[in-house]
Write a protein that holds these residues in place. Structure first.
Motif, short mmCIF file in Angstrom:
data_model
loop_
_atom_site.label_atom_id
_atom_site.label_comp_id
_atom_site.label_asym_id
_atom_site.label_seq_id
_atom_site.Cartn_x
_atom_site.Cartn_y
_atom_site.Cartn_z
N GLU A 1 0.87 -1.18 0.00
CA GLU A 1 0.00 0.00 0.00
C GLU A 1 0.90 1.22 0.00
O GLU A 1 1.89 1.27 0.75
N THR A 2 0.61 2.18 -0.88
CA THR A 2 1.41 3.41 -0.92
C THR A 2 0.59 4.58 -0.39
O THR A 2 -0.63 4.64 -0.59
N LYS A 3 1.29 5.47 0.33
CA LYS A 3 0.64 6.68 0.86
C LYS A 3 1.38 7.89 0.32
O LYS A 3 2.58 8.07 0.62
N ASP A 4 0.71 8.68 -0.52
CA ASP A 4 1.31 9.91 -1.09
C ASP A 4 2.70 9.65 -1.69
O ASP A 4 3.61 10.45 -1.57
N LEU A 5 2.82 8.52 -2.36
CA LEU A 5 4.11 8.11 -2.92
C LEU A 5 4.42 8.91 -4.19
O LEU A 5 3.64 8.92 -5.13
N ASP B 1 -1.73 6.86 -4.13
CA ASP B 1 -2.30 5.99 -3.10
C ASP B 1 -2.76 4.71 -3.80
O ASP B 1 -3.86 4.66 -4.36
N LEU B 2 -1.91 3.71 -3.80
CA LEU B 2 -2.18 2.45 -4.50
C LEU B 2 -2.24 1.32 -3.49
O LEU B 2 -1.56 1.35 -2.46
N ARG B 3 -3.03 0.30 -3.80
CA ARG B 3 -3.11 -0.86 -2.91
C ARG B 3 -3.23 -2.13 -3.75
O ARG B 3 -3.96 -2.17 -4.75
N MET B 4 -2.47 -3.15 -3.36
CA MET B 4 -2.53 -4.44 -4.02
C MET B 4 -2.71 -5.52 -2.96
O MET B 4 -2.03 -5.50 -1.92
N GLU B 5 -3.64 -6.46 -3.23
CA GLU B 5 -3.90 -7.53 -2.27
C GLU B 5 -3.54 -8.89 -2.85
O GLU B 5 -3.41 -9.05 -4.06
N ARG B 6 -3.38 -9.83 -1.94
CA ARG B 6 -3.01 -11.20 -2.31
C ARG B 6 -3.95 -11.75 -3.38
O ARG B 6 -5.15 -11.57 -3.31
N GLY C 1 7.75 5.99 -15.90
CA GLY C 1 8.08 5.56 -14.53
C GLY C 1 7.54 4.21 -14.11
O GLY C 1 7.45 3.93 -12.91
N LYS C 2 7.19 3.33 -15.06
CA LYS C 2 6.65 2.01 -14.68
C LYS C 2 7.71 1.19 -13.93
O LYS C 2 7.44 0.64 -12.86
N THR C 3 8.92 1.13 -14.49
CA THR C 3 10.01 0.39 -13.83
C THR C 3 10.41 1.08 -12.53
O THR C 3 10.69 0.41 -11.52
N THR C 4 10.41 2.41 -12.52
CA THR C 4 10.74 3.16 -11.30
C THR C 4 9.74 2.84 -10.20
O THR C 4 10.12 2.70 -9.03
N LEU C 5 8.46 2.69 -10.55
CA LEU C 5 7.44 2.34 -9.56
C LEU C 5 7.74 0.95 -8.97
O LEU C 5 7.70 0.76 -7.75
N LEU C 6 8.04 -0.01 -9.85
CA LEU C 6 8.36 -1.36 -9.36
C LEU C 6 9.51 -1.31 -8.37
O LEU C 6 9.46 -1.91 -7.28
N LYS C 7 10.58 -0.61 -8.74
CA LYS C 7 11.78 -0.55 -7.89
C LYS C 7 11.51 0.20 -6.59
O LYS C 7 12.11 -0.10 -5.55
N ILE D 1 8.55 0.24 -5.03
CA ILE D 1 7.74 -0.69 -4.22
C ILE D 1 8.64 -1.77 -3.59
O ILE D 1 8.47 -2.14 -2.42
N LEU D 2 9.62 -2.24 -4.38
CA LEU D 2 10.53 -3.29 -3.88
C LEU D 2 11.58 -2.75 -2.92
O LEU D 2 12.31 -3.52 -2.29
N GLY D 3 11.67 -1.43 -2.81
CA GLY D 3 12.65 -0.83 -1.91
C GLY D 3 14.04 -0.72 -2.51
O GLY D 3 15.02 -0.45 -1.81
N GLU D 4 14.15 -0.90 -3.84
CA GLU D 4 15.47 -0.82 -4.50
C GLU D 4 15.90 0.63 -4.70
O GLU D 4 17.09 0.92 -4.78
N ILE D 5 14.92 1.54 -4.85
CA ILE D 5 15.26 2.97 -4.90
C ILE D 5 14.33 3.71 -3.93
O ILE D 5 13.19 3.28 -3.69
N LYS D 6 14.83 4.81 -3.39
CA LYS D 6 14.03 5.58 -2.43
C LYS D 6 13.05 6.48 -3.18
O LYS D 6 13.43 7.12 -4.16
N PRO D 7 11.80 6.56 -2.69
CA PRO D 7 10.87 7.51 -3.32
C PRO D 7 11.27 8.94 -2.98
O PRO D 7 12.00 9.17 -2.01
N LEU D 8 10.80 9.88 -3.79
CA LEU D 8 11.09 11.29 -3.51
C LEU D 8 10.33 11.75 -2.27
O LEU D 8 10.82 12.57 -1.50
N SER D 9 9.13 11.20 -2.08
CA SER D 9 8.36 11.47 -0.86
C SER D 9 7.27 10.41 -0.71
O SER D 9 7.04 9.61 -1.62
N GLY D 10 6.61 10.39 0.45
CA GLY D 10 5.59 9.37 0.70
C GLY D 10 6.22 8.07 1.16
O GLY D 10 7.42 7.98 1.37
#
Length: 518
Positions: A327-331, A344-349, A362-368, A370-379
């Motif tokens: 779940e993302t908050k103001d990402l 504000d995105l949410r994905m469930e099992r 930014g599709k690949t940037t979003l994946l990375k 979410i995975l914690g490979e790169i830091k978001p600018l905020s959120g």
């Protein structure tokens, strides 16, 4: 008129033969689709005809003064160059002529009457060349092609070094199309293009008056652009008139005819051998037996090609994760500048979601992110528990000097060599491929090695960034089947609606949250 002639071409890597005595002619204006399974040698063929690779045997002959354009994704773009300048580089020969014409103007001031006449003649010739090649409307041509491939959305003044892999490929493709060579060589040009730009390229190639050779595993795209198919299989290259669907029908009929002829001949061989065995000892029938033996000895025996291993992907599944996947908050994602509005995105099992939209948003940037490979600018990103993630990256930039066996064994040290070989064979790789170094494999074979590692790790979440790039038709079909059967959660980036439709539960169009203007 023949633009390219290839005679008696043979080539291999080590003891692995790719071609044997292959011949090929390309005529002016032909639109050719070069097809075949991963590893049959399509890209190797392109490298040989462009002179990047020396064949073991045979000749490659181009017509004189033929301009060849090759989409090479390894071309280095000069740092400090804007996209507009890189694209204007397609017309460098015209800018050189303009410089020459200006020099002629300077020489006229001090020229004798005889020299002046010669200079005026040279200047007229150059002026005609510039006019005939639309030199004075070049910028509008650049804008037109750049718009068609989505480059104007990024900004033509942007430095080429700041581009993503997909955007960089678009610049190389746009430059190539602007050069309008006598023959275009395109090796999987749709890999980094999104749907609307694939559509534009399709129309462009349909109207292209010069010849081209196109390698593509995107069958709808291939079908709409070509009128000839050259099929590469078992070290041979065979020509079929028509599109890919027509080729499949003719190929299937030929295959059935060959199998029927093989069965008939095998029965004949068996009968002849049986007659010889029973009658060669008897004086009364010895001559007949010898006659039959001569017939056997002279017979041109039909051989069926060995069945290639078909890929079989079955993902190993880990324990069930928590209901929340993320779940993302103001990402806000990005690097130096934001690529998205606050998300504000949410994905469930159990969800299977496709991320779609143009390159560079930014599709690949979003994946990375979410995975914690790169830091978001905020959120922030909140992830659930008990997650076993399998990540398939779009681009692997590091050189790989391992053999396929070493590559998989390093990942699974507890496997026996037999288990490693069996795992790679299940992904559609032959013994020759398995024993080769990863760096000499085709793009599709490299992808199968990476998939081999992915399917043999226990996962409950798969994050896949353009997994079908380079995969042949058979492997794509099997991957889709395996992903549909997978009980875990899937987040996938794909530019192929044919692949993700019927597989995913949701489609997120990333263009709706990007900061880019469309």
């Amino acid at each position: 008129m023949s633009v390219l002639t290839v005679k008696n071409l043979s080539h291999g890597f080590g003891d692995r033969a790719i071609f044997h005595d292959v011949s090929f002619r390309l005529l002016k204006g032909e639109h050719i689709g070069l097809v075949g399974a991963n590893g049959e040698g399509k890209s190797t063929f392109m490298n040989i005809i462009t002179g990047k690779l020396e064949p073991d045997e045979g000749k490659v002959e181009w017509s004189k003064k033929v301009r060849v354009g090759y989409l090479d994704q390894h071309t280095v773009l000069e740092k400090g160059l804007s996209m507009r300048d890189a694209l204007r580089g397609a017309f460098q020969y015209l800018f050189d002529l303009e410089t020459e014409m200006n020099e002629i103007c300077d020489q006229m001031a001090s020229a004798s009457p005889e020299e002046l006449e010669k200079l005026l003649e040279d200047m007229g010739t150059i002026q005609d060349t510039l006019t005939n090649n639309d030199f004075y409307t070049l910028d509008s041509k650049v804008e037109e092609v750049a718009r068609g491939l989505g480059l104007t959305d990024i900004g033509l003044e942007r430095d080429v070094q700041d581009l993503s892999g997909g955007q960089r490929t678009k610049v190389l493709l746009a430059k190539l199309l602007l050069e309008k060579p006598d023959i275009l060589l395109l090796d999987e040009p749709t890999n980094y293009l999104d749907e609307q730009h694939i559509e534009w390229l399709k129309r462009y190639l349909q109207e292209y008056e010069n010849a081209f050779i196109l390698i593509s595993h995107d069958i709808p795209f291939l079908n709409s652009a070509v009128n000839l198919i050259y099929h590469m299989e078992n070290q041979e290259l065979n020509r079929y008139v028509g599109d890919y669907h027509n080729f499949l029908q003719v190929y299937e009929v030929k295959k059935q005819q060959l199998e029927a002829a093989y069965k008939k001949q095998q029965q004949e061989i068996s009968d002849l051998k049986d007659f010889v065995a029973r009658n060669k000892a008897r004086v009364s029938t010895r001559n007949m037996a010898m006659s039959r033996q001569k017939k056997l000895d002279k017979m041109d025996v039909i051989e069926l090609a060995k069945e290639k291993p078909k890929p079989e992907f079955n993902f190993k599944e880990a324990r069930t994760p928590s209901k929340l996947i993320f779940e993302t908050k103001d990402l806000v994602i990005g690097y130096d500048e934001p690529l998205s509005r606050p998300l504000d995105l949410r994905m469930e099992r159990g969800q299977k979601i496709a991320l779609v939209g143009a390159n560079g948003i930014g599709k690949t940037t979003l994946l990375k992110s979410i995975l914690g490979e790169i830091k978001p600018l905020s959120g922030k990103v909140e992830r659930g528990d008990f997650q076993e993630i399998g990540y398939f990256e779009q681009e692997v930039k590091t050189a790989n000097h391992h053999t396929c066996i070493e590559e998989v064994w390093n990942e699974f040290p507890s496997f026996t060599q037999y288990e490693v070989r069996a795992a790679l064979a299940k992904c559609g790789l032959t013994t020759k491929h398995i024993e080769s170094k990863v760096e000499v494999l085709s793009g599709g074979e490299k992808a199968k090695v990476r998939l081999c590692k992915l399917i043999n790790n226990e996962t409950n979440i798969l994050v896949l960034d353009e997994p079908t790039n380079h995969l042949d038709v058979e492997a794509k079909s099997e991957l889709k089947r395996a992903l549909k059967a997978y009980k875990g959660t899937i987040l996938i980036i794909s530019h192929e609606p044919e692949f993700y439709q019927g597989l995913v539960t949701d489609v997120w169009n990333c263009e709706s949250w990007t900061t880019k203007v469309f």
